[in-house]
Scaffold this motif. Sequence first.
Motif, PDB file in Angstrom:
ATOM      1  N   PRO A 134      -7.081  42.271  -8.760  1.00 40.71           N
ATOM      2  CA  PRO A 134      -6.015  41.267  -8.758  1.00 40.71           C
ATOM      3  C   PRO A 134      -4.655  41.954  -8.575  1.00 40.71           C
ATOM      4  O   PRO A 134      -4.399  43.002  -9.158  1.00 40.71           O
ATOM      5  CB  PRO A 134      -6.113  40.640 -10.151  1.00 40.71           C
ATOM      6  N   THR A 135      -3.803  41.357  -7.763  1.00 39.65           N
ATOM      7  CA  THR A 135      -2.523  41.968  -7.411  1.00 39.65           C
ATOM      8  C   THR A 135      -1.379  41.011  -7.724  1.00 39.65           C
ATOM      9  O   THR A 135      -1.489  39.810  -7.482  1.00 39.65           O
ATOM     10  CB  THR A 135      -2.499  42.324  -5.915  1.00 39.65           C
ATOM     11  N   ILE A 136      -0.295  41.568  -8.263  1.00 48.08           N
ATOM     12  CA  ILE A 136       0.927  40.811  -8.502  1.00 48.08           C
ATOM     13  C   ILE A 136       1.967  41.362  -7.540  1.00 48.08           C
ATOM     14  O   ILE A 136       2.285  42.543  -7.574  1.00 48.08           O
ATOM     15  CB  ILE A 136       1.411  40.966  -9.952  1.00 48.08           C
ATOM     16  N   LYS A 137       2.491  40.503  -6.662  1.00 40.64           N
ATOM     17  CA  LYS A 137       3.469  40.921  -5.667  1.00 40.64           C
ATOM     18  C   LYS A 137       4.837  40.367  -6.063  1.00 40.64           C
ATOM     19  O   LYS A 137       5.015  39.155  -6.171  1.00 40.64           O
ATOM     20  CB  LYS A 137       3.060  40.398  -4.289  1.00 40.64           C
ATOM     21  N   LEU A 138       5.783  41.264  -6.310  1.00 40.64           N
ATOM     22  CA  LEU A 138       7.138  40.897  -6.703  1.00 40.64           C
ATOM     23  C   LEU A 138       8.095  41.243  -5.571  1.00 40.64           C
ATOM     24  O   LEU A 138       8.001  42.324  -4.995  1.00 40.64           O
ATOM     25  CB  LEU A 138       7.562  41.658  -7.964  1.00 40.64           C
ATOM     26  N   SER A 139       9.026  40.346  -5.254  1.00 38.97           N
ATOM     27  CA  SER A 139      10.021  40.638  -4.228  1.00 38.97           C
ATOM     28  C   SER A 139      11.373  40.097  -4.673  1.00 38.97           C
ATOM     29  O   SER A 139      11.450  39.042  -5.307  1.00 38.97           O
ATOM     30  CB  SER A 139       9.620  40.032  -2.883  1.00 38.97           C
ATOM     31  N   SER A 140      12.430  40.852  -4.357  1.00 39.22           N
ATOM     32  CA  SER A 140      13.781  40.463  -4.745  1.00 39.22           C
ATOM     33  C   SER A 140      14.798  41.226  -3.904  1.00 39.22           C
ATOM     34  O   SER A 140      14.463  42.210  -3.255  1.00 39.22           O
ATOM     35  CB  SER A 140      14.013  40.758  -6.224  1.00 39.22           C
TER      36      SER A 140
END
Length: 184
Positions: A134-140
């Motif tokens: 499972p992957t958590i992709k964060l972008s900002s």
Amino acid sequence: MSRIGSAPIDLPTGVELKVESGNVVTVKGPKGQLSQTIDPDMEVSLEDGVINVKRPTEQKRHKAMHGLYRSLIRNMVQGVAEGFITELELYGVGYRCENAGQLLSMTLGYSHPIMFYVPDEVKIEAIMKKGSPPTIKLSSHDKQLLGQVASKIRAFRKPEPYKGKGVRFKGEHIRRKAGKTAAK
């Protein structure tokens, strides 16, 4: 001369830089707007689409701040122009993640699910794909905030060295240890 501090920063098209009174640098671009207060001794100049940071003296304090503020301004310019992405992977049997808007829900082997509200400036996407962790992709557009949120999520279950279970950054290598050998 500072190698990092003396390097010029190219201003991409569509990005504006303003130096306001009180040495507040504001960068505005297609991804958002960021502001940073810099030391009054440092001088930020914009000429022909190139940003330069200058220091007044060769003092150790000025040398340290020269590279720091140049890097902060560069990260702001890159963030409002392109943005930043960080990915976290969950390793462990039964580890899951899902998001509903800005609320991240994770199952990390505890007796209860962990709920974490992600700030509005950070976009989140939980990816559950068969055959991969499972992957958590964060972008900002804000690199500092993105790193802080990612490290808080990682702190819920740090990777342990024996089985490698936990939350880790994508591509992070965990140094593994051998466990105890069975007695005869």
